[in-house]
Design an enzyme around this catalytic site. Sequence first.
Site, mmCIF file in Angstrom:
data_model
loop_
_atom_site.group_PDB
_atom_site.id
_atom_site.type_symbol
_atom_site.label_atom_id
_atom_site.label_comp_id
_atom_site.label_asym_id
_atom_site.label_seq_id
_atom_site.Cartn_x
_atom_site.Cartn_y
_atom_site.Cartn_z
ATOM 1 N N TRP A 107 0.806 -1.219 0.000
ATOM 2 C CA TRP A 107 0.000 0.000 0.000
ATOM 3 C C TRP A 107 0.833 1.259 0.000
ATOM 4 O O TRP A 107 0.530 2.219 -0.707
ATOM 5 C CB TRP A 107 -1.022 -0.029 1.140
ATOM 6 C CG TRP A 107 -2.076 -1.038 0.815
ATOM 7 C CD1 TRP A 107 -2.296 -2.226 1.451
ATOM 8 C CD2 TRP A 107 -2.982 -1.005 -0.301
ATOM 9 N NE1 TRP A 107 -3.295 -2.921 0.811
ATOM 10 C CE2 TRP A 107 -3.737 -2.197 -0.262
ATOM 11 C CE3 TRP A 107 -3.239 -0.093 -1.319
ATOM 12 C CZ2 TRP A 107 -4.732 -2.497 -1.197
ATOM 13 C CZ3 TRP A 107 -4.222 -0.382 -2.260
ATOM 14 C CH2 TRP A 107 -4.953 -1.567 -2.192
ATOM 15 N N ASP A 176 -1.403 6.672 6.255
ATOM 16 C CA ASP A 176 -2.463 5.786 5.779
ATOM 17 C C ASP A 176 -2.676 4.769 6.901
ATOM 18 O O ASP A 176 -1.875 3.861 7.093
ATOM 19 C CB ASP A 176 -2.023 5.088 4.483
ATOM 20 C CG ASP A 176 -3.050 4.034 4.022
ATOM 21 O OD1 ASP A 176 -4.054 3.831 4.736
ATOM 22 O OD2 ASP A 176 -2.832 3.426 2.961
ATOM 23 N N LYS A 200 -12.495 -1.703 6.867
ATOM 24 C CA LYS A 200 -11.793 -2.634 7.765
ATOM 25 C C LYS A 200 -12.376 -2.544 9.182
ATOM 26 O O LYS A 200 -13.037 -3.445 9.655
ATOM 27 C CB LYS A 200 -10.294 -2.349 7.793
ATOM 28 C CG LYS A 200 -9.567 -2.827 6.546
ATOM 29 C CD LYS A 200 -9.277 -1.725 5.629
ATOM 30 C CE LYS A 200 -8.415 -2.055 4.441
ATOM 31 N NZ LYS A 200 -8.526 -3.298 3.744
HETATM 32 C C1 LIG Z 1 -3.462 0.116 4.057
HETATM 33 C C2 LIG Z 1 -4.350 0.283 2.865
HETATM 34 N N1 LIG Z 1 -4.271 1.417 2.151
HETATM 35 C C3 LIG Z 1 -5.035 1.617 1.073
HETATM 36 C C4 LIG Z 1 -5.938 0.665 0.652
HETATM 37 C C5 LIG Z 1 -6.798 0.951 -0.558
HETATM 38 O O1 LIG Z 1 -8.096 1.132 -0.142
HETATM 39 P P1 LIG Z 1 -9.298 1.370 -1.171
HETATM 40 O O2 LIG Z 1 -9.553 0.056 -1.839
HETATM 41 O O3 LIG Z 1 -10.395 1.807 -0.260
HETATM 42 O O4 LIG Z 1 -8.885 2.410 -2.123
HETATM 43 C C6 LIG Z 1 -6.064 -0.525 1.362
HETATM 44 C C7 LIG Z 1 -7.036 -1.553 0.924
HETATM 45 O O5 LIG Z 1 -7.094 -2.660 1.358
HETATM 46 C C8 LIG Z 1 -5.243 -0.722 2.496
HETATM 47 O O6 LIG Z 1 -5.314 -1.848 3.202
#
Ligand SMILES: Cc1ncc(COP(=O)(O)O)c(C=O)c1O
Length: 366
Positions: A107, A176, A200
């Site tokens: 991520w 994040d 989550k």
């Molecule tokens: C730590 C983290 N950041 C970003 C994301 C991306 O999220 P989204 O699918 O809501 O864009 C996720 C998705 O699982 C994640 O676990």
Amino acid sequence: MTTAQTKSARAFNFSAGPAMLPLEVLEASAKALIDYQGKGFGIAECSHRGKEFDGVIDEAIVRVKSLLGLSDTHDVLFLQGGATHLFTTIPMNFATGPVDYLVSGEWSQKAAKAAQAAGAKVNIVGTTEASNFDHSTAPAEWKLDPNAAYLHVCSNETVHGHRLPQWPTHPNLVVDASSEFMSRPHPATDAALIYAGAQKNLGPAGVVVAIVRKDWYPRIAKSVPALFNFQKQAEAKSMLNTPPTFGIYILLETFRWLEKQGGLAAMEKINEEKAGTIYSAIDGSNGYYKGTVSVAAQRSRMNLTFRLPNEEITDVFIKDAAKQGMVALKGYRTVGGIRASTYNAMPLEGAKALAQFMKDFAAKNG
Ligand SMILES: Cc1ncc(COP(=O)(O)O)c(C=O)c1O
């Protein structure tokens, strides 16, 4: 269906997201979906400009601030487009110079690439890609740019199963926190921007929470389109256009539920116990199960990743667990193995059931 029936039918769902939600939250939300406070219409059936939804978003903002101990220095936004939208728009708004990114997993790597694509000059302060992100570089080794407009980190790498034990200190920290948001107390006041996809720990997909320090707004260039502009969204109380009203309502129920549990410190205690129960089963298996994270102190308390001796037996493990009501244990496609996500809604009994299953499975197949 009565509460008891609903309860007995519920699996221990270890999905990494969208993930399980507390039954009380689902029940209260289902009620509000059909009839909101006896008004003859549901909360998803009324205008976002009306007094019903206005009350919802106001209370949600107050509760987020109270749970995180935030004062008026920060705004709380409920946006759309997920965490991906946020790591795309953050550089558009705030990369007023070079920017620092810690690349510790899937991520944060995606976030760094999105910043590059937005034209930002990205300095990678550390990366563990060479070891398939089995840990995160220690803060002492980070090569920070003293002129960076901000430092971006992902505090819990959902795919690779590790976290930053402490959030770093930095005058302009962007976090994040998607997969660990509100699972423990956070030093939110010290951060410039925190964001978390809801699916989550908070509610359904389709909402992303952003907490933004107001003194950052003057950095935003006039050329940033209003919909992507954090200040404009804050001024419009996240309602520049129609927000995901029902999703935000479910989040409000989760915030109420979190307060009833005793707040974030109480959540941390139970989350430590849940994760400890499963990590003990891994560490006590004489090597049958192998954790994928190489630095023990960084092991995630939310996404617990481990491997079995081979892929065939991993499939058997997943199928047998499902037969016992423990579902969604398959690891992320690029990592394989097992990932057990134990977000706030996973009860301690779920972690204990999985640990017992792991012991029995290893005794039978080891
Ligand atoms: C730590 C983290 N950041 C970003 C994301 C991306 O999220 P989204 O699918 O809501 O864009 C996720 C998705 O699982 C994640 O676990």
